[in-house]
Write an enzyme that holds these catalytic residues in place. Structure first.
Site, PDB file in Angstrom:
ATOM      1  N   ASP A  76       0.852  -1.182   0.000  1.00 22.67           N
ATOM      2  CA  ASP A  76       0.000   0.000   0.000  1.00 22.67           C
ATOM      3  C   ASP A  76       0.894   1.241   0.000  1.00 22.67           C
ATOM      4  O   ASP A  76       2.073   1.192   0.375  1.00 22.67           O
ATOM      5  CB  ASP A  76      -0.877  -0.042   1.263  1.00 22.67           C
ATOM      6  CG  ASP A  76      -1.654   1.239   1.505  1.00 22.67           C
ATOM      7  OD1 ASP A  76      -2.406   1.649   0.598  1.00 22.67           O
ATOM      8  OD2 ASP A  76      -1.485   1.832   2.586  1.00 22.67           O
TER       9      ASP A  76
ATOM     10  N   ASP B 204      -2.018  -0.740   5.897  1.00 25.64           N
ATOM     11  CA  ASP B 204      -2.325  -0.083   7.166  1.00 25.64           C
ATOM     12  C   ASP B 204      -3.806   0.172   7.407  1.00 25.64           C
ATOM     13  O   ASP B 204      -4.210   0.401   8.548  1.00 25.64           O
ATOM     14  CB  ASP B 204      -1.581   1.255   7.266  1.00 25.64           C
ATOM     15  CG  ASP B 204      -2.245   2.338   6.426  1.00 25.64           C
ATOM     16  OD1 ASP B 204      -2.361   2.151   5.199  1.00 25.64           O
ATOM     17  OD2 ASP B 204      -2.674   3.358   7.002  1.00 25.64           O
TER      18      ASP B 204
ATOM     19  N   ASP C 257      -0.474   4.965   0.792  1.00 25.13           N
ATOM     20  CA  ASP C 257      -0.845   5.992   1.775  1.00 25.13           C
ATOM     21  C   ASP C 257      -0.815   5.478   3.202  1.00 25.13           C
ATOM     22  O   ASP C 257      -1.523   4.525   3.544  1.00 25.13           O
ATOM     23  CB  ASP C 257      -2.235   6.547   1.461  1.00 25.13           C
ATOM     24  CG  ASP C 257      -2.192   7.545   0.317  1.00 25.13           C
ATOM     25  OD1 ASP C 257      -1.481   8.549   0.458  1.00 25.13           O
ATOM     26  OD2 ASP C 257      -2.852   7.308  -0.708  1.00 25.13           O
TER      27      ASP C 257
END
Length: 261
Positions: A26, A192, A28
């Site tokens: 990922d 996250d 961001d």
């Protein structure tokens, strides 16, 4: 019965068929120290409180990530901010994880592809990735993300990779083709947040980033669903774990049993 495969409106980079290991991550809040779309929403859009309420509604299954995310970005456009302005704001304010450059360099030196799998928009990711201070390394990283549509009046909107999916971009579709290979590589996935939920259970080794602000929606999801994962704070910590698996010093089962980098 399995969910139908969502149709992609955007092309995919080739699958790495001859690699022993592949890193999918990922963007961001994982490679970056904070989520760029959250930052834009909090500072240019309708603010943190409404944004956070939307995140929690996704985690609790009351809304789709696609719809909550679209609403976030629409609030930025409604406040009159152009996409070029947004890219410049992100370039100036969003920082990369302090350990990512070395992590990426080590992977490159050891023939391990690093692929960004993001629910953000590829042009804004490239804008921030330019902060890597290594143009060749930055350009070599594949990005599987959504895109942006900019209209003649200057307004813009996200172009979802999988508009029929509740995720907008179903990240599992970046992982599952590897599972169908005759000799699939071992897949590391780093994430996250709520946009990573569709990918979480398909990784061989899942790393979940503990964010400084205390938000850890992916860890909450994994704990609820019984998905084994490794908590890390910076890529410098994760690198040692990846190295131990690549060298054969430890097995995936052993590192997942520890649960932290």
């Amino acid at each position: 019965m399995s969910d139908p495969i969502p149709e992609s409106t955007l092309p995919y980079p080739p699958v790495y068929k001859d690699k022993r290991f592949v890193v999918l991550t990922d963007w961001d809040g994982t490679i970056t120290t904070q989520d760029s779309n959250d930052y834009m929403t909090d500072t240019l859009g309708y603010g943190k409180d409404k944004r956070r309420a939307g995140n929690l509604s996704v985690l609790e299954g009351r809304r789709t990530f696609r719809d909550a995310f679209r609403e976030m970005l629409e609030s930025i456009v409604a406040n009159g901010h152009s996409f070029e302005e947004c890219k410049e704001v992100l370039r100036k304010n969003i920082k990369l994880d302090s350990g990512f450059k070395d992590f990426n360099s080590w992977c490159k030196a050891n023939d391990i592809p690093v692929v960004i799998v993001s629910s953000g928009m590829a042009p804004s990711i490239r804008a921030v990735l330019s902060n890597l201070d290594d143009e060749e390394a930055a350009n070599a990283i594949d990005i599987i993300a959504n895109d942006v549509e900019i209209h003649p009046d200057g307004k813009w909107n996200i172009k979802f990779r999988h508009p029929s999916s509740g995720y907008g971009h179903d990240k599992s579709r970046a992982i599952l083709p590897y599972k169908d290979l005759e000799s699939p590589p071992l897949l590391f996935f780093f994430g996250d947040g709520v946009s990573d939920m569709s990918a979480a259970r398909h990784a061989d080794i899942l790393f979940v980033k503990q964010k400084d602000d205390g938000e850890n929606d992916l860890a909450a999801y994994c704990n609820r669903e019984g998905i084994k994962h490794i908590i890390f704070h910076h890529f410098s910590e994760a690198l040692g774990v990846v190295q131990s698996v690549v060298s054969g010093e430890k097995t995936p089962e052993e590192v997942l049993a520890i649960g932290k980098a």
